[in-house]
Design an enzyme around this catalytic site. Structure first.
Site, PDB file in Angstrom:
ATOM      1  N   ASP A  48       0.811  -1.209   0.000  1.00  0.00           N
ATOM      2  CA  ASP A  48       0.000   0.000   0.000  1.00  0.00           C
ATOM      3  C   ASP A  48       0.850   1.267   0.000  1.00  0.00           C
ATOM      4  OD1 ASP A  48      -2.242  -1.522  -0.062  1.00  0.00           O
ATOM      5  OD2 ASP A  48      -2.862  -1.131   2.007  1.00  0.00           O
ATOM      6  N   GLY A  49       2.026   1.201   0.602  1.00  0.00           N
ATOM      7  CA  GLY A  49       2.908   2.372   0.599  1.00  0.00           C
ATOM      8  C   GLY A  49       3.306   2.762  -0.810  1.00  0.00           C
ATOM      9  N   GLU A 119      -5.349  10.365   4.556  1.00  0.00           N
ATOM     10  CA  GLU A 119      -5.814  11.232   5.628  1.00  0.00           C
ATOM     11  C   GLU A 119      -4.871  12.398   5.868  1.00  0.00           C
ATOM     12  OE1 GLU A 119      -2.840   8.721   7.031  1.00  0.00           O
ATOM     13  OE2 GLU A 119      -4.841   7.803   6.878  1.00  0.00           O
ATOM     14  N   ALA A 156     -11.280   6.107   1.046  1.00  0.00           N
ATOM     15  CA  ALA A 156     -10.168   5.212   0.700  1.00  0.00           C
ATOM     16  C   ALA A 156      -9.219   5.030   1.870  1.00  0.00           C
ATOM     17  CB  ALA A 156      -9.408   5.753  -0.515  1.00  0.00           C
ATOM     18  N   THR A 159      -9.838   2.834   6.246  1.00  0.00           N
ATOM     19  CA  THR A 159      -9.404   1.559   6.820  1.00  0.00           C
ATOM     20  C   THR A 159      -7.940   1.582   7.244  1.00  0.00           C
ATOM     21  OG1 THR A 159      -8.883   0.722   4.605  1.00  0.00           O
ATOM     22  CG2 THR A 159     -11.073   0.234   5.470  1.00  0.00           C
ATOM     23  N   ASN A 162      -7.245   5.822  10.344  1.00  0.00           N
ATOM     24  CA  ASN A 162      -8.563   6.138  10.893  1.00  0.00           C
ATOM     25  C   ASN A 162      -9.160   4.945  11.628  1.00  0.00           C
ATOM     26  OD1 ASN A 162     -11.232   7.705  10.919  1.00  0.00           O
ATOM     27  ND2 ASN A 162     -11.788   5.879   9.755  1.00  0.00           N
ATOM     28  N   LEU A 163      -9.047   3.766  11.043  1.00  0.00           N
ATOM     29  CA  LEU A 163      -9.583   2.566  11.690  1.00  0.00           C
ATOM     30  C   LEU A 163      -8.798   2.244  12.957  1.00  0.00           C
ATOM     31  CD1 LEU A 163     -11.560   0.198  11.654  1.00  0.00           C
ATOM     32  CD2 LEU A 163      -9.964  -1.020  10.161  1.00  0.00           C
ATOM     33  N   SER A 164      -7.486   2.435  12.919  1.00  0.00           N
ATOM     34  CA  SER A 164      -6.666   2.188  14.112  1.00  0.00           C
ATOM     35  C   SER A 164      -7.030   3.123  15.253  1.00  0.00           C
ATOM     36  CB  SER A 164      -5.181   2.348  13.767  1.00  0.00           C
ATOM     37  OG  SER A 164      -4.782   1.389  12.803  1.00  0.00           O
TER      38      SER A 164
END
Length: 259
Positions: A48-49, A119, A156, A159, A162-164
């Site tokens: 993802d990075g 984010e 996008a 997850t 923000n989810l953490s």
């Protein structure tokens, strides 16, 4: 007349990892490797990075980006295979995402402007919690938030960090942004808010000298900020490609059910 997009000319990009570099060599030998400027599609090999890095690099080109997982975290990536890549690209479903635009002003008056795909986050720089004032569409919504920080996440990016931080998972097509506190001390029970994606978010830092705060747009950081403005940049549309049945919409929906 066939109006389907062409994916004949592929530009491969890869992270520095051993698996990604091996995949780059193998795919280049099979399909060639065009310059990104001349390619029909960019295929990113890594995690993802690398996908975020590739999206940033091609943010204004309008070129579709197709990722294959050859890294660590692969939420934004498709499964890796060297077989019949042209067919996979032709069958892939497109998801359009818009980045956030961050305008951060530091205590010296310097303005830092960056885009974020996941984010925009504010973090305390010292052992003391940050004191923040939240303004939405020019109306004060919270006079004081005492916390380790706060973030504004796109669907996008909902997850990711923000989810953490216990923020909500947003469907990719939802016209929403998540405003999520990071370890809130006061008000302790506040868990954040869902905002329309055209909201103009302003976060002011209180006691900037005593409680310094940094602002980060994905990987671009501004330190000692006193005011951060965030808005969705609808002038930029990034096109991500996903295999049928493994779309970003489906992955985010599955994540909400823990599957």
């Amino acid at each position: 007349m066939n109006s389907s997009p062409r994916h004949d000319r592929i530009a491969f990009v890869a992270s520095t990892g051993v698996e990604a570099q091996a995949a780059l060599a193998q795919l280049t030998s099979q399909y060639g490797n065009h310059d990104p400027q001349d390619a029909d599609v960019v295929v990113a090999l890594g995690g993802d990075g690398l996908m975020l890095q590739t999206l940033h690099q091609h943010m204004r080109t309008g070129k579709p980006i197709y990722g294959m997982h050859r890294g660590t975290v692969g939420f934004l990536m498709n499964e890796y295979s060297t077989h019949d890549l042209h067919r996979r690209l032709k069958a892939a479903r497109e998801t359009v995402i818009h980045p956030l635009l961050m305008r951060a002003t530091d205590i010296y008056g310097e303005v830092h402007i960056h885009h974020a795909i996941n984010e925009v986050s504010l973090f305390r720089q010292s052992h003391q919690a940050a004191r923040l004032r939240i303004i939405i569409d020019e109306r004060e919504r919270m006079h004081e938030l005492v916390a380790d920080g706060i973030l504004v996440a796109t669907p996008a990016g909902s997850t990711a960090s923000n989810l953490s931080a216990q923020g909500p998972i947003l469907p990719i097509n939802a016209q929403l942004l998540a405003l999520t506190p990071i370890s809130a001390f006061r008000p302790r029970r506040w868990r954040g808010a869902l905002l329309p994606d055209n909201a103009f978010v302003v976060i002011e830092v209180l006691e900037v000298d005593k409680r310094p705060v940094a602002a980060v747009a994905d990987h671009d950081e501004a330190r000692d900020v006193r005011r951060v403005e965030v808005i969705s940049d609808k002038t930029i549309a990034m096109r991500m490609l996903f295999d049928p049945g493994h779309s970003l919409e489906e992955r985010i929906l599955s994540e909400q059910f823990g599957t």
